[in-house]
Design a protein around this motif. Structure first.
Motif, PDB file in Angstrom:
ATOM      1  N   ASP A 184     -41.861   2.100 -69.529  1.00 12.25           N
ATOM      2  CA  ASP A 184     -41.290   3.271 -70.187  1.00 12.25           C
ATOM      3  C   ASP A 184     -39.838   3.406 -69.738  1.00 12.25           C
ATOM      4  OD1 ASP A 184     -40.510   5.812 -71.096  1.00 12.25           O
ATOM      5  OD2 ASP A 184     -42.502   6.665 -70.757  1.00 12.25           O
ATOM      6  N   ARG A 185     -38.933   3.310 -70.689  1.00 11.20           N
ATOM      7  CA  ARG A 185     -37.500   3.358 -70.384  1.00 11.20           C
ATOM      8  C   ARG A 185     -37.117   4.622 -69.635  1.00 11.20           C
ATOM      9  NH1 ARG A 185     -33.253   6.055 -71.583  1.00 11.20           N
ATOM     10  NH2 ARG A 185     -34.421   7.311 -73.046  1.00 11.20           N
ATOM     11  N   ARG A 186     -37.781   5.725 -69.929  1.00 12.80           N
ATOM     12  CA  ARG A 186     -37.422   6.988 -69.278  1.00 12.80           C
ATOM     13  C   ARG A 186     -37.697   6.957 -67.785  1.00 12.80           C
ATOM     14  NH1 ARG A 186     -39.860  10.588 -74.080  1.00 12.80           N
ATOM     15  NH2 ARG A 186     -38.082  10.408 -75.462  1.00 12.80           N
ATOM     16  N   GLU A 187     -38.668   6.171 -67.371  1.00 11.85           N
ATOM     17  CA  GLU A 187     -39.011   6.080 -65.946  1.00 11.85           C
ATOM     18  C   GLU A 187     -38.398   4.863 -65.271  1.00 11.85           C
ATOM     19  OE1 GLU A 187     -43.260   6.148 -65.664  1.00 11.85           O
ATOM     20  OE2 GLU A 187     -43.414   7.992 -66.829  1.00 11.85           O
ATOM     21  N   GLN A 188     -38.228   3.770 -66.029  1.00 12.74           N
ATOM     22  CA  GLN A 188     -37.849   2.503 -65.419  1.00 12.74           C
ATOM     23  C   GLN A 188     -36.559   1.901 -65.950  1.00 12.74           C
ATOM     24  OE1 GLN A 188     -41.855   1.615 -66.763  1.00 12.74           O
ATOM     25  NE2 GLN A 188     -42.116   0.379 -64.927  1.00 12.74           N
ATOM     26  N   GLY A 189     -35.913   2.559 -66.909  1.00 17.15           N
ATOM     27  CA  GLY A 189     -34.721   1.972 -67.520  1.00 17.15           C
ATOM     28  C   GLY A 189     -35.133   0.897 -68.518  1.00 17.15           C
ATOM     29  N   PHE A 190     -34.135   0.209 -69.075  1.00 14.96           N
ATOM     30  CA  PHE A 190     -34.447  -0.859 -70.017  1.00 14.96           C
ATOM     31  C   PHE A 190     -34.974  -2.065 -69.259  1.00 14.96           C
ATOM     32  CE2 PHE A 190     -31.727   1.344 -73.112  1.00 14.96           C
ATOM     33  CZ  PHE A 190     -32.611   1.334 -74.180  1.00 14.96           C
ATOM     34  N   PRO A 191     -36.014  -2.681 -69.793  1.00 19.28           N
ATOM     35  CA  PRO A 191     -36.628  -3.801 -69.082  1.00 19.28           C
ATOM     36  C   PRO A 191     -35.902  -5.115 -69.314  1.00 19.28           C
ATOM     37  CG  PRO A 191     -37.815  -3.424 -71.110  1.00 19.28           C
ATOM     38  CD  PRO A 191     -36.752  -2.339 -71.007  1.00 19.28           C
ATOM     39  N   GLU A 192     -35.949  -5.965 -68.314  1.00 19.93           N
ATOM     40  CA  GLU A 192     -35.586  -7.361 -68.489  1.00 19.93           C
ATOM     41  C   GLU A 192     -36.817  -8.034 -69.096  1.00 19.93           C
ATOM     42  OE1 GLU A 192     -32.731  -9.026 -67.965  1.00 19.93           O
ATOM     43  OE2 GLU A 192     -31.806  -7.097 -67.507  1.00 19.93           O
ATOM     44  N   PRO A 193     -36.636  -8.980 -69.982  1.00 20.00           N
ATOM     45  CA  PRO A 193     -37.796  -9.643 -70.584  1.00 20.00           C
ATOM     46  C   PRO A 193     -38.748 -10.234 -69.543  1.00 20.00           C
ATOM     47  CG  PRO A 193     -35.817 -10.231 -71.769  1.00 20.00           C
ATOM     48  CD  PRO A 193     -35.384  -9.439 -70.567  1.00 20.00           C
ATOM     49  N   THR A 194     -38.204 -10.786 -68.474  1.00 17.99           N
ATOM     50  CA  THR A 194     -39.055 -11.383 -67.445  1.00 17.99           C
ATOM     51  C   THR A 194     -40.012 -10.360 -66.846  1.00 17.99           C
ATOM     52  OG1 THR A 194     -37.343 -12.996 -66.922  1.00 17.99           O
ATOM     53  CG2 THR A 194     -39.023 -12.650 -65.264  1.00 17.99           C
ATOM     54  N   ALA A 195     -39.537  -9.156 -66.603  1.00 19.43           N
ATOM     55  CA  ALA A 195     -40.382  -8.112 -66.016  1.00 19.43           C
ATOM     56  C   ALA A 195     -41.518  -7.744 -66.967  1.00 19.43           C
ATOM     57  CB  ALA A 195     -39.544  -6.884 -65.673  1.00 19.43           C
ATOM     58  N   VAL A 196     -41.204  -7.615 -68.245  1.00 18.88           N
ATOM     59  CA  VAL A 196     -42.233  -7.267 -69.223  1.00 18.88           C
ATOM     60  C   VAL A 196     -43.217  -8.424 -69.387  1.00 18.88           C
ATOM     61  CG1 VAL A 196     -42.686  -6.614 -71.616  1.00 18.88           C
ATOM     62  CG2 VAL A 196     -40.745  -5.638 -70.410  1.00 18.88           C
ATOM     63  N   LYS A 197     -42.713  -9.649 -69.399  1.00 20.87           N
ATOM     64  CA  LYS A 197     -43.606 -10.809 -69.508  1.00 20.87           C
ATOM     65  C   LYS A 197     -44.612 -10.830 -68.366  1.00 20.87           C
ATOM     66  CE  LYS A 197     -40.471 -13.947 -71.877  1.00 20.87           C
ATOM     67  NZ  LYS A 197     -39.772 -15.248 -71.782  1.00 20.87           N
ATOM     68  N   ARG A 198     -44.164 -10.533 -67.176  1.00 17.78           N
ATOM     69  CA  ARG A 198     -45.087 -10.506 -66.034  1.00 17.78           C
ATOM     70  C   ARG A 198     -46.158  -9.433 -66.216  1.00 17.78           C
ATOM     71  NH1 ARG A 198     -40.298 -10.971 -61.873  1.00 17.78           N
ATOM     72  NH2 ARG A 198     -40.088 -13.243 -61.817  1.00 17.78           N
ATOM     73  N   LEU A 199     -45.747  -8.246 -66.651  1.00 14.46           N
ATOM     74  CA  LEU A 199     -46.700  -7.150 -66.849  1.00 14.46           C
ATOM     75  C   LEU A 199     -47.705  -7.477 -67.948  1.00 14.46           C
ATOM     76  CD1 LEU A 199     -44.173  -4.207 -66.535  1.00 14.46           C
ATOM     77  CD2 LEU A 199     -46.010  -4.751 -64.930  1.00 14.46           C
ATOM     78  N   VAL A 200     -47.232  -8.069 -69.030  1.00 17.92           N
ATOM     79  CA  VAL A 200     -48.128  -8.455 -70.120  1.00 17.92           C
ATOM     80  C   VAL A 200     -49.063  -9.562 -69.635  1.00 17.92           C
ATOM     81  CG1 VAL A 200     -48.248  -9.513 -72.412  1.00 17.92           C
ATOM     82  CG2 VAL A 200     -46.569  -7.711 -71.957  1.00 17.92           C
ATOM     83  N   ARG A 201     -48.508 -10.561 -68.972  1.00 22.36           N
ATOM     84  CA  ARG A 201     -49.324 -11.667 -68.459  1.00 22.36           C
ATOM     85  C   ARG A 201     -50.442 -11.167 -67.556  1.00 22.36           C
ATOM     86  NH1 ARG A 201     -47.652 -15.129 -64.149  1.00 22.36           N
ATOM     87  NH2 ARG A 201     -47.236 -13.130 -63.141  1.00 22.36           N
ATOM     88  N   ASP A 202     -50.114 -10.227 -66.669  1.00 20.83           N
ATOM     89  CA  ASP A 202     -51.113  -9.700 -65.737  1.00 20.83           C
ATOM     90  C   ASP A 202     -52.296  -9.056 -66.459  1.00 20.83           C
ATOM     91  OD1 ASP A 202     -49.475 -10.594 -63.720  1.00 20.83           O
ATOM     92  OD2 ASP A 202     -48.765  -8.588 -63.148  1.00 20.83           O
ATOM     93  N   ARG A 203     -52.086  -8.617 -67.685  1.00 20.39           N
ATOM     94  CA  ARG A 203     -53.147  -7.955 -68.435  1.00 20.39           C
ATOM     95  C   ARG A 203     -53.872  -8.867 -69.421  1.00 20.39           C
ATOM     96  NH1 ARG A 203     -49.708  -4.778 -66.319  1.00 20.39           N
ATOM     97  NH2 ARG A 203     -50.206  -2.637 -65.758  1.00 20.39           N
ATOM     98  N   VAL A 204     -53.153  -9.853 -69.966  1.00 21.27           N
ATOM     99  CA  VAL A 204     -53.780 -10.670 -71.013  1.00 21.27           C
ATOM    100  C   VAL A 204     -54.115 -12.089 -70.578  1.00 21.27           C
ATOM    101  CG1 VAL A 204     -52.643  -9.304 -72.801  1.00 21.27           C
ATOM    102  CG2 VAL A 204     -51.642 -11.486 -72.112  1.00 21.27           C
ATOM    103  N   ALA A 205     -53.447 -12.607 -69.556  1.00 22.95           N
ATOM    104  CA  ALA A 205     -53.686 -13.987 -69.113  1.00 22.95           C
ATOM    105  C   ALA A 205     -53.233 -14.157 -67.669  1.00 22.95           C
ATOM    106  CB  ALA A 205     -52.961 -14.969 -70.025  1.00 22.95           C
ATOM    107  N   PRO A 206     -53.926 -13.526 -66.718  1.00 20.96           N
ATOM    108  CA  PRO A 206     -53.478 -13.520 -65.321  1.00 20.96           C
ATOM    109  C   PRO A 206     -53.259 -14.908 -64.726  1.00 20.96           C
ATOM    110  CG  PRO A 206     -55.390 -12.094 -65.601  1.00 20.96           C
ATOM    111  CD  PRO A 206     -55.159 -12.783 -66.904  1.00 20.96           C
ATOM    112  N   GLU A 207     -53.964 -15.911 -65.236  1.00 19.58           N
ATOM    113  CA  GLU A 207     -53.839 -17.254 -64.691  1.00 19.58           C
ATOM    114  C   GLU A 207     -52.656 -18.030 -65.272  1.00 19.58           C
ATOM    115  OE1 GLU A 207     -55.634 -17.478 -68.554  1.00 19.58           O
ATOM    116  OE2 GLU A 207     -56.115 -16.166 -66.884  1.00 19.58           O
TER     117      GLU A 207
END
Length: 105
Positions: A74-97
């Motif tokens: 959420d930009r309001r809490e964390q600022g604009f994301p770097e793609p790498t940060a979002v990729k890690r968060l998505v990966r942790d939820r959809v394909a942790p391995e």
């Protein structure tokens, strides 16, 4: 696992299950290009793991990334994301391995 093939609460999801990402962006702020670029990055990285990626127009300075309806950025809490940060968060939820290659460094 619930009977409708969705992960049970708190399980974080599993590979092979349908996963949906939503990027909600502010139209008044003209953040569609930023949201589209992030969507492209996620679809390229998770082309086998995601069944849907939606861009949702919003207002009020919103820029929120959700995975399976869970807010991961959420930009309001964390600022604009770097793609790498979002990729890690998505990966942790959809394909942790899954390795993210150079993005892991």
């Amino acid at each position: 696992m619930t009977t409708d093939n969705t992960p049970a609460a708190g399980t974080g999801g599993t590979t092979g299950q349908p996963h949906r990402v939503q990027i909600e962006y502010c139209t008044r702020c003209r953040w569609l290009p930023r949201a589209s670029w992030l969507a492209q990055e996620l679809l390229t990285t998770f082309e086998q793991e995601l069944t849907e990626l939606a861009l949702k127009p919003g207002t009020g300075g919103v820029f929120v990334v959700r995975v399976d309806d869970e807010v991961v950025w959420d930009r309001r809490e964390q600022g604009f994301p770097e793609p790498t940060a979002v990729k890690r968060l998505v990966r942790d939820r959809v394909a942790p391995e899954k390795s993210l290659g150079h993005s892991e460094r």
